[in-house]
Write an enzyme that holds these catalytic residues in place. Structure first.
Site, PDB file in Angstrom:
ATOM      1  N   GLY A  26     -23.810 -26.099  34.934  1.00  0.00           N
ATOM      2  CA  GLY A  26     -24.623 -27.298  35.151  1.00  0.00           C
ATOM      3  C   GLY A  26     -24.122 -28.500  34.368  1.00  0.00           C
ATOM      4  N   SER A  27     -24.833 -29.605  34.550  1.00  0.00           N
ATOM      5  CA  SER A  27     -24.349 -30.900  34.052  1.00  0.00           C
ATOM      6  C   SER A  27     -24.661 -31.139  32.570  1.00  0.00           C
ATOM      7  CB  SER A  27     -24.983 -32.018  34.891  1.00  0.00           C
ATOM      8  OG  SER A  27     -26.400 -31.957  34.799  1.00  0.00           O
ATOM      9  N   GLU A 102     -25.974 -16.064  35.810  1.00  0.00           N
ATOM     10  CA  GLU A 102     -26.541 -16.565  34.548  1.00  0.00           C
ATOM     11  C   GLU A 102     -27.507 -15.556  33.946  1.00  0.00           C
ATOM     12  OE1 GLU A 102     -28.184 -20.222  36.023  1.00  0.00           O
ATOM     13  OE2 GLU A 102     -26.543 -21.413  35.205  1.00  0.00           O
TER      14      GLU A 102
HETATM   15  O1  DER Z   1     -28.588 -23.456  37.818  1.00  0.00           O
HETATM   16  C1  DER Z   1     -28.916 -23.585  36.621  1.00  0.00           C
HETATM   17  O2  DER Z   1     -29.851 -22.915  36.095  1.00  0.00           O
HETATM   18  C2  DER Z   1     -28.177 -24.586  35.781  1.00  0.00           C
HETATM   19  O3  DER Z   1     -28.215 -24.195  34.443  1.00  0.00           O
HETATM   20  C3  DER Z   1     -28.682 -26.021  36.009  1.00  0.00           C
HETATM   21  O4  DER Z   1     -29.636 -26.101  37.023  1.00  0.00           O
HETATM   22  C4  DER Z   1     -29.150 -26.763  34.766  1.00  0.00           C
HETATM   23  O5  DER Z   1     -29.478 -28.091  35.110  1.00  0.00           O
HETATM   24  P1  DER Z   1     -28.584 -29.350  34.609  1.00  0.00           P
HETATM   25  O6  DER Z   1     -27.434 -29.491  35.564  1.00  0.00           O
HETATM   26  O7  DER Z   1     -29.562 -30.503  34.671  1.00  0.00           O
HETATM   27  O8  DER Z   1     -28.109 -29.065  33.202  1.00  0.00           O
END
Ligand code: DER
Length: 221
Positions: A26-27, A102
């Site tokens: 993730g971002s 995850e």
């Molecule tokens: O898919 C997930 O759980 C990722 O960790 C992600 O959704 C986390 O969100 P972010 O891109 O806002 O960090």
């Protein structure tokens, strides 16, 4: 500095030389991985276990040494993002479609830290649609069952076709608005044939690093 970057970079303070680190997706954790890349360049010795193809490519571009889940007995610390976190540090993940890998990595981790910007912190989970990972074969049965349960399911679409996870499954997002009893819901979803995994990460995170305006807070479960 961006709130996500503040939180993401703060997490590297918990990394020690020699650790096996679960690398989330993730971002926000993007910034953590960037920082790890800088530290590896300066001599930090860690092994990363990526949770997605996207994270694998990012880590490889930064020359972070990677190992697969099956090459390690245990992961010392997993750093990952989250889509929603409540005051008990219960969370919803899967917005990026990586929830299955995850969760597998999380279940093998001695410690888990989530990195989020403050917009992810909520009173009650459910405002963010709850992702469930579904086997493509017979997925419409699962959608129908979720409709019957009042979960407002929507098949996640990407470029006009069903989104496919790294594991080759579909994602169905449950638009529930409020989840009053996450434990009950998780139990119910686990019993539905065809659902591989759900995005409720309960009693999982040990700490959450929250990026705010020019400051970071750390909540501990
Ligand atoms: O898919 C997930 O759980 C990722 O960790 C992600 O959704 C986390 O969100 P972010 O891109 O806002 O960090």
């Amino acid at each position: 500095m961006l709130k996500k970057q503040l939180a993401g970079e703060k997490a590297v303070e918990f990394i020690e030389d020699g650790m096996v680190i679960g690398l989330g997706s993730g971002s926000t954790v993007f910034y953590t991985i960037q920082k790890i890349g800088e530290l590896v360049k300066k001599g930090l010795r860690i092994q990363g276990v990526p949770t997605s193809q996207e994270t694998t490519l990012l880590a490889q571009s930064l020359h972070i040494p990677l190992v697969s889940m099956d090459e390690v007995d245990e992961i010392d610390l997993t750093i990952d993002g989250a889509d929603e976190v409540d005051r008990n540090l219960q969370g919803i993940k899967g917005g990026g479609g990586a929830l299955l890998y995850e969760k597998i990595v999380a279940c093998t981790s001695r410690k888990i830290i989530w990195v989020v910007d403050e917009s992810k912190m909520v009173e009650l989970l459910g405002g963010f649609p709850l992702p469930i990972e579904v086997v493509p074969f017979g997925y419409k049965q699962v959608v129908r069952k979720m409709e019957e349960e009042g979960c407002h399911p929507v098949l996640r679409i990407s470029n006009g076709s069903p989104f496919q996870t790294d594991g080759g499954h579909y994602i169905v997002d449950l638009h529930m608005n409020k989840i009053k009893n996450p434990e009950n819901l998780a139990e119910k979803l686990q019993k539905v044939t065809g659902i591989v995994e759900n995005g409720l990460f309960l009693n999982c995170a040990d700490q959450v690093i929250i990026g705010g305006q020019d400051e970071v807070k750390i909540e501990t479960r």
